[in-house]
Enzyme design. Sequence first.
Site, short mmCIF file in Angstrom:
data_model
loop_
_atom_site.label_atom_id
_atom_site.label_comp_id
_atom_site.label_asym_id
_atom_site.label_seq_id
_atom_site.Cartn_x
_atom_site.Cartn_y
_atom_site.Cartn_z
N ARG A 1 23.52 -8.50 10.00
CA ARG A 1 24.25 -9.58 10.69
C ARG A 1 25.27 -10.23 9.76
NH1 ARG A 1 20.81 -14.97 10.23
NH2 ARG A 1 19.30 -14.31 8.70
N GLU B 1 24.50 -17.52 28.06
CA GLU B 1 24.90 -16.15 27.72
C GLU B 1 25.59 -15.44 28.89
OE1 GLU B 1 21.81 -17.37 27.42
OE2 GLU B 1 21.73 -17.74 25.27
N PHE C 1 18.99 -12.19 24.34
CA PHE C 1 19.75 -12.97 25.33
C PHE C 1 20.99 -12.22 25.83
CE2 PHE C 1 17.91 -16.32 22.42
CZ PHE C 1 16.76 -16.46 23.16
#
Lengths: 310, 287
Positions: A8, A56, A81
């Site tokens: 990430r 989302e 999500f």
Amino acid sequence: MSDNIATRKAYGEALVELGRANPDVVVLEADLSKSTMSALFAKEFPDRFFNFGVAEADMIGAAAGFAVSGKIPFASSFAVFCTGRAWEQVRLVVGYAQTNVKIGGSHAGITVGEDGASHQMNEDLALMRAIPGMTILVPADAVEMKLAVPAAAALKGPVYIRLGRMPVPVLFDGDYRFEIGRAAKLREGKDVALIGCGIMVDACLQAADILKEKADWSATVINMSTIKPLDRAAVVDAARTCGRVVTAEEHSIIGGLGSAVAEVLGEECPTSMARIGLKDCFGESGKPAELLEKYEMNPQDIAEAALGLS
Amino acid sequence: MSKQEVESKSSAPAPQGDTVSLLQERARQIRRDIIMMLAEAGSGHPGGSLSAADIVACLYFHIMRHDPARPDWPERDRFVLSKGHACPVLYAALAEAGYFPKEQLMSLRKLGSPLQGHPDMCKVPGVEMTTGSLGQGLATGVGMALAAKLDKSPRRIFVMIGDGESQEGQIWEASMAAAHYKLDNLTAILDFNGLQIDGPNAEVMAVQPVADKWKAFGWNVVEIDGHDIPQILHALSPDRKAAGKPTMIIAHTVKGKGVSFMEGVVDFHGKAPNKEQAEKALAELGT
């Protein structure tokens, strides 16, 4: 080998580099920018960063709106999500509409750890694979992530990129070549093919060492960082050469890499195989290392699965 | 309202700017096409198509800057039909405007036709967003409006939603975002015909007080008779925008408007007219 880096983090850095190179890149977020690391982009390009709050579905819809307006949107959130909560939005306005939307799903897999099963997304690859036209990337380390992000931007159409929370070893150097849809053979062997993605690629490399030591087996190790479209030829080739296949993924054994490989082998080259991953169950809170051990996703589990194949 | 009032200052093509009587004629033509294509298809949604016909006519033939010869012109205004099941009204307007030949309307819902049962932007020139699953169009409009702001472009974004559709949570997520980002280039139109598949909104799931809801979410709210052309034009005109706020036009409409035996009848939400009903409807609409 250098320090461990979370994919990430590499994603956030890659977005910044992409933002510098291409003014059409915009980044959308759903209140997790510090976790998905899209905050790095927000800091450098506040005008091209859009937070949608904890919404989302709205974020995915807006991403499609950006895409049809000539932008290249990267929409980031936790994998659970952006692929789970917003699945039907991804299906309609990204998949069916063939919009040029890139989705970055962070905190995928069981190594999310202490947050527990609600946040450990082990079904995202299955959900995204089911959508026609979706390209799915699971980079194995920071180097590959840095290559995957611009490659996703350059590809016209929907892309899902899976990001991990946990810092992981850097496997590749500057010479590593990444191409969407191409498997990377990291080791060549003849007794078993270990096909992994994400953090499990490193586990496959370690499993290959264990197999060499324990049974004098030589293993082919493949980094299958593109789950879709799958490099079918690489799978068949490895299966023909080795006669045994083990897949390893930080995902349910249903619907992800293991399933994709099994589908190819079942149709083209039936081969004795085993799948390492979450065995149709949810995870739980715990340290990543504890969870990988409890759910039998460590290198020794991969090696044992290989040795158990006929 | 005069044509001059809505003319853009940019070099873009001006809206076609039909007069009120011409717009009424366009809406009548659109209604006739809706009936004919649905009767030919044998399935589809007449009620919510007919209720939206006057608004859609005003958008395509007076308000919006668009060019049927260049459907991909980047600076065009955008219309998203979030209540995608009403696509006969959109297809009829696009054909009337010249995006594709009118004869194609009769292929609605047939195998191989670009005119899918719900709009597919990849198949039909002029369709700006693929819709059909309710609740999603407004969010895509938010993205389009943000992109227009980013480009410092004058293009306007219009999104039509339904009243039953307003029960979807994503509508309110998008509503919040549009106000948060001060999207005064975004206009939503609620086709408030009061009926949904299972019955009146008030019985299925109350949406009222809907104006208060949108006001509370930070929108500039305008209420009109959605069949009154001058009222529609006035509400859609750029000077009715409120600086820094998205606009919601609550258009009070009649489901099935224009065909006496369809008006206010829940069953015609999703039931196509048969041959006999179609002939009767066309006779009422006039040739």
